[in-house]
Scaffold this motif. Structure first.
Motif, PDB file in Angstrom:
ATOM      1  N   HIS A  25      38.918  48.010  27.027  1.00 28.55           N
ATOM      2  CA  HIS A  25      38.438  48.709  27.986  1.00 28.55           C
ATOM      3  C   HIS A  25      38.132  49.832  27.521  1.00 28.55           C
ATOM      4  N   HIS A  79      34.081  55.604  30.989  1.00 23.84           N
ATOM      5  CA  HIS A  79      35.037  54.757  30.357  1.00 23.84           C
ATOM      6  C   HIS A  79      34.389  54.037  30.595  1.00 23.84           C
ATOM      7  N   LEU A 114      38.219  47.077  39.439  1.00 24.76           N
ATOM      8  CA  LEU A 114      38.878  46.544  38.245  1.00 24.76           C
ATOM      9  C   LEU A 114      39.986  45.992  39.383  1.00 24.76           C
ATOM     10  N   HIS A 174      33.010  49.244  29.554  1.00 24.62           N
ATOM     11  CA  HIS A 174      33.296  48.003  29.481  1.00 24.62           C
ATOM     12  C   HIS A 174      32.414  47.043  28.492  1.00 24.62           C
TER      13      HIS A 174
HETATM   14 CU   LIG Z   1      37.992  49.514  31.515  1.00 24.61          CU
END
Ligand SMILES: [Cu+2]
Length: 289
Positions: free
Chosen positions: A110, A123, A225, A125
């Motif tokens: 992350h 945030h 998630l 990925h």
């Molecule tokens: Cu994440």
């Protein structure tokens, strides 16, 4: 998992919820199980004389170091020519890129990108190539100084870590003042999120975030998630990183977390939640006594 700090935070949640059958949210049970496992080595060290060292290490928050426990965050470029571009990096260990990770919350890694003034937050990925190179497009709201956090667990490791590195984005900018303390945050789309509870230095405290949309409680949050919310706290001044997860499985309107602040001070909280298929972020400035 992530950092010693985080583990201390979630361990408190595990103590409160372990053994209770929370069937909602696929991520909740694994978080607790993994923490139970991670806490074992710490207990074992009590008989070996290493306990003092381990305790000292756990008090260092995550995200402050570019290199820790033999792993280094190696940004391909520590400057971007503009606010939109591509981030590329490797996690290096023993002189080679790390290519084997545990999966945490559906991802091997992350990546958080936050502006030094704590007004911008992403945030992400990234995607990992076979050679260990991670890459992701990034679109930031302005030029300035940023910090990049890689939150991951090497395959086979009992504990995750968060490495941090500086990133400069070229262009003219004026650092913003830290937004004032507030218990509510407005989010695009008619959402408002309220935070109840306070952070305390060195003590676990529950934070409850309540999501409403156009004044009505949201009771159908989407799992994101493996949880109904992801909370990151960054300490004003040095951007020490604290990542916690919810310990209550309901899909809203309330999502609760247990967190321990590493010190008194001011923190910026960022809550990622998903509703109507879209991930949104609510941000708050809070004080830890
Ligand atoms: Cu994440």
């Amino acid at each position: 998992m992530h950092t010693g700090l985080k583990i201390a935070a979630v361990a408190a949640a595990a103590a409160a919820t372990f053994g209770t059958a929370y069937g909602v949210g696929s991520g909740v049970a694994p978080v607790i199980t993994e923490n139970a496992r991670e806490r074992q080595p710490a207990h074992e060290t009590h008989d070996t004389g290493r306990a003092e060292t381990e305790t000292a290490a756990e008090t260092v928050p995550g995200g402050l170091q570019v290199s820790d426990r033999g792993y280094t965050l190696d940004l391909e470029r520590d400057r971007l020519p503009g606010p939109a571009g591509e981030l590329r990096f490797t996690i290096r260990t023993g002189g080679r890129p790390l290519t084997s990770y545990e999966t945490e919350h559906g991802k091997e890694l992350h990546l958080i990108v936050a502006s030094r003034d704590l007004t911008a937050y992403r945030h992400l990925h990234p995607v990992r190539a076979a050679d260990g190179t991670w890459s992701t497009p990034v679109s930031l709201p302005k030029a300035g100084d940023y910090r990049v956090f890689a939150d991951f667990t090497p395959r086979g490791a009992t504990e995750g870590l968060t490495l941090g590195a500086g990133l400069g984005v070229a262009g003219t900018y004026a650092p913003a003042p830290l937004p004032e303390h507030s218990t509510t945050a407005r989010v695009a789309g008619g959402y408002e999120v309220r935070v109840d509870g306070t952070l305390a230095a060195g003590a676990a405290r529950e934070l409850t975030l309540t999501v409403t949309k156009n004044g009505r409680p949201v009771t159908d949050l989407d799992p994101y998630l493996g949880a109904y919310g992801h909370l990151v706290a960054l300490r004003a001044g040095d951007l020490a990183y604290l990542h916690v997860h919810p310990h209550d499985g309901g899909p809203g309107p309330e999502v609760s977390f247990t967190a321990t602040a590493p010190s008194a001070g001011t923190y910026r909280l960022f809550l990622d939640f998903k509703h109507d298929g879209e991930v949104r972020t609510a941000a708050f400035t809070v004080h830890a006594a």
